[in-house]
Design a protein around this motif. Structure first.
Motif: not given
Length: 102
Positions: A12-17
């Motif tokens: 998928g596509y998610t920026d995060g930690t």
């Protein structure tokens, strides 16, 4: 400090930690002098940056295409290679579209 073992790749596509970040077909990786990791996130058409503390953000790219630019104004088609030089410049290799592709 995070390690590659603590990063779970979920498509998928998610920026995060850490494990909240998502990638789609990550290919090439490079590491700079500060310990940041750069990932050619192929199917998301982006270059992602992972800091030493595990924060994932989009460095460049936004959608499939060919556009020179900075940050999300740049467009790549399935980037697969990434390199970083001593000055911190990031280089990207992506696929070439032929005249027959639409």
């Amino acid at each position: 400090m995070w390690s590659a073992r603590s990063l779970v790749v979920t498509s998928g596509y998610t920026d995060g930690t850490g494990t909240s970040a998502k990638f789609a077909y990550p290919y090439g990786v490079a590491v700079d002098g500060a310990g940041n990791v750069y990932v050619a996130d192929g199917s998301n058409h982006r270059i992602r940056k992972i800091t030493a503390s595990g924060v994932v953000s989009t460095l460049a790219g936004s959608a499939s295409g060919y556009t020179d630019g900075t940050g999300t104004s740049a467009k790549f088609k399935n980037p697969y290679g990434v390199a970083v030089d001593g000055a911190g410049n990031v280089y990207v290799a992506d696929q070439i579209t032929t005249a027959f592709e639409k």
